[in-house]
Write an enzyme that holds these catalytic residues in place. Structure first.
Site, PDB file in Angstrom:
ATOM      1  N   ARG A 258       0.840  -1.198   0.000  1.00  9.52           N
ATOM      2  CA  ARG A 258       0.000   0.000   0.000  1.00  9.52           C
ATOM      3  C   ARG A 258       0.874   1.247   0.000  1.00  9.52           C
ATOM      4  NH1 ARG A 258      -4.894  -1.935   4.129  1.00  9.52           N
ATOM      5  NH2 ARG A 258      -5.319  -3.874   3.001  1.00  9.52           N
ATOM      6  N   ARG A 273       1.725   1.502  10.288  1.00  7.96           N
ATOM      7  CA  ARG A 273       1.310   1.934   8.950  1.00  7.96           C
ATOM      8  C   ARG A 273       2.518   1.858   8.025  1.00  7.96           C
ATOM      9  NH1 ARG A 273      -3.205   5.225   7.590  1.00  7.96           N
ATOM     10  NH2 ARG A 273      -3.434   5.787   9.788  1.00  7.96           N
ATOM     11  N   GLU A 345      -7.261  -0.675  14.620  1.00  7.00           N
ATOM     12  CA  GLU A 345      -7.816  -1.764  13.805  1.00  7.00           C
ATOM     13  C   GLU A 345      -6.836  -2.924  13.627  1.00  7.00           C
ATOM     14  OE1 GLU A 345      -8.623  -2.691   9.151  1.00  7.00           O
ATOM     15  OE2 GLU A 345      -9.063  -0.647   9.799  1.00  7.00           O
ATOM     16  N   SER A 348     -10.820  -6.518   9.712  1.00  5.08           N
ATOM     17  CA  SER A 348     -11.946  -5.895   9.039  1.00  5.08           C
ATOM     18  C   SER A 348     -12.658  -6.977   8.239  1.00  5.08           C
ATOM     19  CB  SER A 348     -11.438  -4.796   8.102  1.00  5.08           C
ATOM     20  OG  SER A 348     -12.502  -4.192   7.404  1.00  5.08           O
ATOM     21  N   ARG A 385       0.419  -6.266  11.630  1.00  2.76           N
ATOM     22  CA  ARG A 385       0.091  -5.275  12.664  1.00  2.76           C
ATOM     23  C   ARG A 385      -0.258  -5.914  14.004  1.00  2.76           C
ATOM     24  NH1 ARG A 385      -4.195  -0.309  11.977  1.00  2.76           N
ATOM     25  NH2 ARG A 385      -2.735   0.320  10.337  1.00  2.76           N
TER      26      ARG A 385
END
Length: 420
Positions: A258, A273, A345, A348, A385
């Site tokens: 990403r 991140r 988070e 998801s 993460r």
């Protein structure tokens, strides 16, 4: 994309969904106008082609004195057909281009609003109280010899890293634990490609509002995936599935990429991140009528995994403006991070209804043997993460980290990770 019948038969539902998402509801009237023009042009072209066909049958039988006039009429009719087909193609292309920009319809129970307007569905566990000043995950991992950010930046730039020693073991252990759980629940494990064709990326809905997040290899016209959801969605493109014995469930292990465009200054420390990480993603093809129940099951499997790493977390119902293009409804599980004193988070899960499958032409046969559009769903089962939540919540005052019991068999039986 959404069902075109919904646009024609219940345009107000599409307008309401657009409003809830914070999107332009004026697109509905534009689409209805284009759809009328498109359907009118199709009818006109069909009528002219039929006239052309009838005339073609008359010419060979016509007397010589009439044949020249009929040939001239046929020539004129051929030009009209060509023009009508050009108008039909133009109208269809304009409709399809605009129609593909419309995101999935939102679930009526999803909270309306932006990123901060989610609804908390439940809390599991109390925020961790350590009784000493906690170290953040980067300080802990560096002391354990589990990560090297400096060399990651030297080799690849900012937001890259090396997981080393116990850091690498933790990631491999987490992902293997996720695959083991997936196998127990009937999922087929998959190692997926990291590069996909444009039509597959577009089919999942990621080339809309999230296109700036995606790495594109221009010379090859291929995209690096940000989740194995993308190749798994394309796995059955242009196929008809047998879903009579239940959903098709896959667990994809992949590296994910990403760009993190627009995140300047956010989470610059550590591995929260980053540009590259690994993940096990659940992906399901189901009958649309079974999709909501399957969505609850995916959330349940995510919570099983979170229980195994023994961290406090909450489940949120994501607000409509933060759903993403393909999602009808999305639940996130967020773990407590002691040094940030907030929830972040970890998982998801989204119900994408028929949105992706319609774009990718994934169908199944109903009880009458008629092909119908399938539904697709996805959900995180473990990712890099998670290491952040594990080491911060299970740290001890001396800088060591207790390994959650369920994870120990996957990290060589280690019970405690100690600083070097």
């Amino acid at each position: 994309m959404i069902d075109p019948r919904t646009l024609r038969e219940d345009p107000e539902a599409v307008r309401a969904s657009q409003r809830a998402r914070g999107e332009d509801e004026g697109v509905v009237d534009k689409l209805l106008s284009l759809d009328t023009r498109r359907r009118s042009s199709i009818a006109a072209a069909d009528k002219l082609r039929n006239e052309q066909k009838l005339l073609g049958k008359q010419i060979p039988k016509a007397p010589p004195e009439e044949k020249q006039q009929l040939l001239a009429t046929a020539k004129d009719l051929a030009a009209q057909v060509k023009a009508a087909e050009a108008e039909q193609n133009t109208a269809s292309e304009e409709f399809d281009t605009l129609f593909r920009t419309v995101p999935n319809l939102v679930h009526p129970d999803a909270p309306v609003g932006g990123e901060d307007d989610f609804t908390v569905l439940k809390h599991v566990g109390e925020p961790t109280k350590l009784g000493f000043a906690p170290k953040d995950h980067l300080e802990l991992l560096e002391a354990l010899g589990g990560v090297d950010m400096e060399r990651g930046a030297k080799v690849s730039g900012s937001r890259f890293y090396f997981l080393t020693g116990v850091g690498a073991q933790l990631q491999l252990g987490l992902l293997n634990m996720a695959i083991a759980q997936a196998l127990e629940n009937g999922f087929t494990p998959m190692i997926t490609p990291s590069l996909v064709r444009p039509e597959i990326m577009a089919g999942t809905g990621f080339l809309g509002q999230h296109s700036s997040e995606i790495y594109h290899l221009e010379d090859d016209d291929l995209y690096l995936v940000g989740t194995s959801e993308v190749p798994l969605a394309g796995f059955h493109a242009d196929e008809i599935l047998d879903l009579n014995d239940g959903p098709n469930r896959y667990a994809g292990w992949s590296s994910c990429y990403r760009r993190e465009a627009g995140s300047y200054g956010k989470d610059t420390r550590g591995i929260i991140r980053v540009h590259q990480f690994d993940k096990v993603e659940m992906f399901v093809y189901a009958k649309p009528a079974e999709a909501e129940a399957e969505h609850e099951r995916l959330l349940g499997w995510e919570e099983q995994m979170l229980a195994k790493i023994e961290v406090p977390y909450r489940v949120i119902d994501t607000a409509t403006g933060d759903l993403g293009t393909s999602a009808h409804r999305k639940f996130d599980c967020e773990a407590w991070i002691p040094t940030q004193e907030t929830y972040r988070e970890l998982t998801s899960t989204s119900n994408c209804t028929t949105f992706q499958a319609r774009r990718l032409s994934v169908r199944y046969r109903d009880e009458n043997g008629k092909p119908q559009i399938a539904a697709t769903l996805n959900g995180t089962l473990a990712t890099t993460r998670w290491i952040v939540a594990i080491v911060e919540n299970h740290q001890q005052e001396d800088g060591s980290v207790r390994v959650p019991e369920a994870l120990r068999p996957f990290v060589g039986g280690k019970e405690v990770l100690t600083p070097r």
